[in-house]
Motif scaffolding. Structure first.
Motif, PDB file in Angstrom:
ATOM      1  N   PHE A 322      52.071  80.630  26.397  1.00 30.06           N
ATOM      2  CA  PHE A 322      51.701  79.238  26.125  1.00 30.06           C
ATOM      3  C   PHE A 322      50.394  78.886  26.830  1.00 30.06           C
ATOM      4  O   PHE A 322      50.233  79.127  28.023  1.00 30.06           O
ATOM      5  N   ARG A 323      49.484  78.278  26.089  1.00 36.82           N
ATOM      6  CA  ARG A 323      48.181  77.915  26.642  1.00 36.82           C
ATOM      7  C   ARG A 323      48.252  76.645  27.481  1.00 36.82           C
ATOM      8  O   ARG A 323      47.416  76.398  28.322  1.00 36.82           O
ATOM      9  N   HIS A 324      49.254  75.809  27.212  1.00 33.25           N
ATOM     10  CA  HIS A 324      49.392  74.557  27.952  1.00 33.25           C
ATOM     11  C   HIS A 324      50.817  74.407  28.453  1.00 33.25           C
ATOM     12  O   HIS A 324      51.685  75.221  28.133  1.00 33.25           O
ATOM     13  N   LEU A 325      51.060  73.354  29.230  1.00 34.25           N
ATOM     14  CA  LEU A 325      52.323  73.222  29.956  1.00 34.25           C
ATOM     15  C   LEU A 325      53.351  72.307  29.290  1.00 34.25           C
ATOM     16  O   LEU A 325      54.374  71.988  29.890  1.00 34.25           O
ATOM     17  N   HIS A 326      53.071  71.846  28.078  1.00 33.86           N
ATOM     18  CA  HIS A 326      54.001  70.951  27.383  1.00 33.86           C
ATOM     19  C   HIS A 326      54.297  69.698  28.204  1.00 33.86           C
ATOM     20  O   HIS A 326      55.410  69.158  28.155  1.00 33.86           O
ATOM     21  N   ASN A 327      53.338  69.258  28.945  1.00 29.51           N
ATOM     22  CA  ASN A 327      53.367  67.965  29.639  1.00 29.51           C
ATOM     23  C   ASN A 327      51.930  67.676  30.059  1.00 29.51           C
ATOM     24  O   ASN A 327      51.409  68.336  30.959  1.00 29.51           O
ATOM     25  N   GLN A 328      51.316  66.705  29.380  1.00 30.30           N
ATOM     26  CA  GLN A 328      49.892  66.455  29.623  1.00 30.30           C
ATOM     27  C   GLN A 328      49.618  66.000  31.047  1.00 30.30           C
ATOM     28  O   GLN A 328      48.577  66.324  31.622  1.00 30.30           O
ATOM     29  N   TYR A 329      50.537  65.287  31.633  1.00 27.53           N
ATOM     30  CA  TYR A 329      50.352  64.775  32.996  1.00 27.53           C
ATOM     31  C   TYR A 329      50.354  65.934  34.001  1.00 27.53           C
ATOM     32  O   TYR A 329      49.464  66.022  34.859  1.00 27.53           O
ATOM     33  N   ILE A 330      51.357  66.811  33.888  1.00 28.44           N
ATOM     34  CA  ILE A 330      51.427  67.954  34.799  1.00 28.44           C
ATOM     35  C   ILE A 330      50.287  68.926  34.504  1.00 28.44           C
ATOM     36  O   ILE A 330      49.724  69.525  35.427  1.00 28.44           O
ATOM     37  N   ASP A 331      49.939  69.061  33.233  1.00 26.45           N
ATOM     38  CA  ASP A 331      48.816  69.929  32.866  1.00 26.45           C
ATOM     39  C   ASP A 331      47.537  69.438  33.530  1.00 26.45           C
ATOM     40  O   ASP A 331      46.754  70.224  34.091  1.00 26.45           O
ATOM     41  N   ALA A 332      47.312  68.120  33.481  1.00 26.47           N
ATOM     42  CA  ALA A 332      46.117  67.538  34.106  1.00 26.47           C
ATOM     43  C   ALA A 332      46.145  67.732  35.617  1.00 26.47           C
ATOM     44  O   ALA A 332      45.113  68.033  36.237  1.00 26.47           O
ATOM     45  N   MET A 333      47.314  67.578  36.230  1.00 34.16           N
ATOM     46  CA  MET A 333      47.443  67.751  37.673  1.00 34.16           C
ATOM     47  C   MET A 333      47.207  69.199  38.085  1.00 34.16           C
ATOM     48  O   MET A 333      46.518  69.474  39.074  1.00 34.16           O
ATOM     49  N   ALA A 334      47.785  70.138  37.336  1.00 30.68           N
ATOM     50  CA  ALA A 334      47.667  71.550  37.693  1.00 30.68           C
ATOM     51  C   ALA A 334      46.231  72.035  37.601  1.00 30.68           C
ATOM     52  O   ALA A 334      45.732  72.721  38.493  1.00 30.68           O
ATOM     53  N   LYS A 335      45.540  71.648  36.536  1.00 27.75           N
ATOM     54  CA  LYS A 335      44.200  72.181  36.287  1.00 27.75           C
ATOM     55  C   LYS A 335      43.089  71.287  36.810  1.00 27.75           C
ATOM     56  O   LYS A 335      41.974  71.765  37.057  1.00 27.75           O
ATOM     57  N   GLY A 336      43.380  69.991  36.967  1.00 20.84           N
ATOM     58  CA  GLY A 336      42.333  69.072  37.417  1.00 20.84           C
ATOM     59  C   GLY A 336      42.703  68.224  38.611  1.00 20.84           C
ATOM     60  O   GLY A 336      41.905  67.401  39.059  1.00 20.84           O
ATOM     61  N   GLY A 337      43.915  68.384  39.130  1.00 20.94           N
ATOM     62  CA  GLY A 337      44.328  67.643  40.310  1.00 20.94           C
ATOM     63  C   GLY A 337      44.358  66.140  40.094  1.00 20.94           C
ATOM     64  O   GLY A 337      44.529  65.654  38.967  1.00 20.94           O
ATOM     65  N   ILE A 338      44.178  65.410  41.174  1.00 23.27           N
ATOM     66  CA  ILE A 338      44.175  63.942  41.107  1.00 23.27           C
ATOM     67  C   ILE A 338      43.036  63.452  40.232  1.00 23.27           C
ATOM     68  O   ILE A 338      43.170  62.459  39.505  1.00 23.27           O
ATOM     69  N   VAL A 339      41.903  64.132  40.282  1.00 21.83           N
ATOM     70  CA  VAL A 339      40.759  63.753  39.453  1.00 21.83           C
ATOM     71  C   VAL A 339      41.128  63.830  37.973  1.00 21.83           C
ATOM     72  O   VAL A 339      40.867  62.902  37.196  1.00 21.83           O
ATOM     73  N   GLY A 340      41.737  64.928  37.565  1.00 25.07           N
ATOM     74  CA  GLY A 340      42.119  65.097  36.173  1.00 25.07           C
ATOM     75  C   GLY A 340      43.185  64.112  35.733  1.00 25.07           C
ATOM     76  O   GLY A 340      43.110  63.549  34.635  1.00 25.07           O
ATOM     77  N   LEU A 341      44.171  63.880  36.592  1.00 26.00           N
ATOM     78  CA  LEU A 341      45.236  62.942  36.259  1.00 26.00           C
ATOM     79  C   LEU A 341      44.707  61.519  36.158  1.00 26.00           C
ATOM     80  O   LEU A 341      45.056  60.776  35.232  1.00 26.00           O
ATOM     81  N   ALA A 342      43.854  61.115  37.107  1.00 25.47           N
ATOM     82  CA  ALA A 342      43.293  59.765  37.093  1.00 25.47           C
ATOM     83  C   ALA A 342      42.473  59.532  35.828  1.00 25.47           C
ATOM     84  O   ALA A 342      42.537  58.448  35.218  1.00 25.47           O
ATOM     85  N   ALA A 343      41.698  60.536  35.425  1.00 28.49           N
ATOM     86  CA  ALA A 343      40.881  60.402  34.215  1.00 28.49           C
ATOM     87  C   ALA A 343      41.776  60.249  32.985  1.00 28.49           C
ATOM     88  O   ALA A 343      41.484  59.443  32.088  1.00 28.49           O
TER      89      ALA A 343
END
Length: 423
Positions: A322-343
């Motif tokens: 799987f290329r993604h984590l089937h959860n956009q919020y956790i995906d953003a956190m894993a790959k972009g941290g707080i910056v990715g989640l906030a965006a």
């Protein structure tokens, strides 16, 4: 779109004639026909570049247009920043560029956009078509979940999005000049689009039901004192639809399976089911986030974390493809941290708030469009609890351009209302 002497400039005529079929085809066919979801927006981007000389310095834009645009640009910049920090390959910037393109197209569609009648007509026809396809597949007895060119998830969520916008359009249609025809068309779009969503077996969209009800309740609460009977009838219809959904066998079966798999994951450690694999993906994503909470570990860094967890036996090897984590919020956190989640949260909240500020408008067209936009954003926010819609091109194009078009049609209506009031 008209000059001061009320005559169309040749450039205005040309780009508008080209934009109309691109917008109508996108709204009506994006869930049914391959590549329409990219061709339509691509045409709009080319037209925006072609007409750029007439779009700047942007005196046709209002303050709220810039707020909407900022949500797209902030997400684009955050993705680029994270990728640069982690030294990602140039291919990782690809999806992010769609958000920059969306900001440019917004400048264009705020000047050149279809009327609200054309918009609702295209959405209704698209929703009816998705439902007819589902009916055809069910009659043919092909078995399994109904779908179109992509997978059932995107087909089902696309159909649900069209159905919800149709339901919002009913707010306007009951007072339209040809209200019987418009109401029948939009009602058919709502019912058939909802049917397509149910037959697709896409559970992620069904979870949004409480949020959808909450948005409707907030929208119509001020009208309750003045129109108690109408609101009670609407509530009864909503209850009826809910009962119908519960009675659909595929819904009850897939819901029961999801609950069973969730329980088995924690009780017996079964992580090779559909739900179990998702939970393992979330586990690996949160592990990656814990390693670098500020900016995450990046897409390639996540692959390293995931592989380590697989080798340690902490997660099932089945999550690797799987290329993604089937959860956009956790995906953003894993790959972009707080910056990715906030965006990502800003990408959701900015347009949602802008739409919700207009759901109590005295103008029924504006109110219907605002409700449609708010329903789309809120449903997307819930769907992404179990999906990562922004990790695939089809999901990105749907999320950017449907709210963008709704906003532009609504803003054009606002401009017309203000113009009439000032005379």
């Amino acid at each position: 779109m008209k000059s001061a002497d009320s005559r169309y400039h040749w450039m205005d005529r040309f780009v508008f004639v080209m934009a109309v079929p691109a917008i109508v085809a996108y709204l009506g066919l994006y869930a049914l026909v391959p590549d329409v979801y990219t061709v339509g927006p691509a045409v709009l981007l080319l037209l925006a570049l072609l007409a750029s000389g007439r779009l700047w310095p942007g005196d046709h834009l209002q303050r709220e247009d810039y707020v909407f645009m900022s949500a797209l640009l902030v997400y684009f910049l955050a993705q680029c920043l994270v990728n640069l920090i982690h030294g990602e390959d140039i291919s990782e910037f690809d999806l992010a560029t769609r958000f920059l393109a969306g900001a440019l197209v917004l400048v264009f569609t705020r000047r050149y956009i279809v009327s609200f009648g054309v918009f609702f007509f295209a959405v209704a026809l698209g929703s009816v078509a998705t439902g007819l396809l589902a009916l055809y597949q069910m009659v043919q007895g092909t078995g399994g979940r109904v779908t179109s060119f992509d997978n059932p998830i995107h087909y089902g969520n696309g159909a649900l999005a069209l159905a919800l916008v149709c339901s919002a359009g009913l707010v306007w249609s009951v007072q339209a000049r040809n209200r019987v025809l418009w109401s029948l068309l939009l009602l058919a779009g709502f019912v058939l689009g909802l049917y397509a969503s149910l037959m697709s077996g896409t559970r992620s969209g069904w979870v949004a039901a409480p949020v959808i009800v909450a948005v409707f309740a907030y929208t119509f609460f001020p009208s309750f004192q003045r129109h108690k009977v109408a609101v009670l009838i609407a509530a009864a219809l909503l209850l009826l639809v809910t009962v119908m959904i519960v009675q659909v066998e595929s819904v009850t079966q897939r819901t029961a399976v999801a609950v069973e798999e969730f329980q088995d994951y924690f009780a017996e450690g079964r992580n090779y089911t559909s739900v179990g694999l998702r939970l393992d993906m979330w586990k690996s994503g949160l592990t990656a986030f814990s390693e670098n909470p500020l900016v995450g570990v990046g897409p390639s860094g996540y692959d390293v974390v995931e592989q380590k967890l697989i080798e340690q036996g902490q997660v099932h090897p089945g999550i690797a493809p799987f290329r993604h984590l089937h959860n956009q919020y956790i995906d953003a956190m894993a790959k972009g941290g707080i910056v990715g989640l906030a965006a990502y949260l800003y990408l959701l909240l900015a347009p949602f708030i802008l739409f919700m500020r207009r759901v109590h408008s005295s103008d029924q067209v504006t109110r219907a469009l605002a409700l449609g936009g708010a329903l789309f954003i809120s449903t997307h926010a819930v769907v992404n609890l179990t999906q990562s819609m922004l990790e695939r091109n089809i999901g990105v194009m749907m999320f950017i351009f449907i709210p963008l078009i709704i906003w532009s049609v609504m803003a054009k209506r606002d401009d017309e209302v203000r113009s009439r009031q000032s005379k």
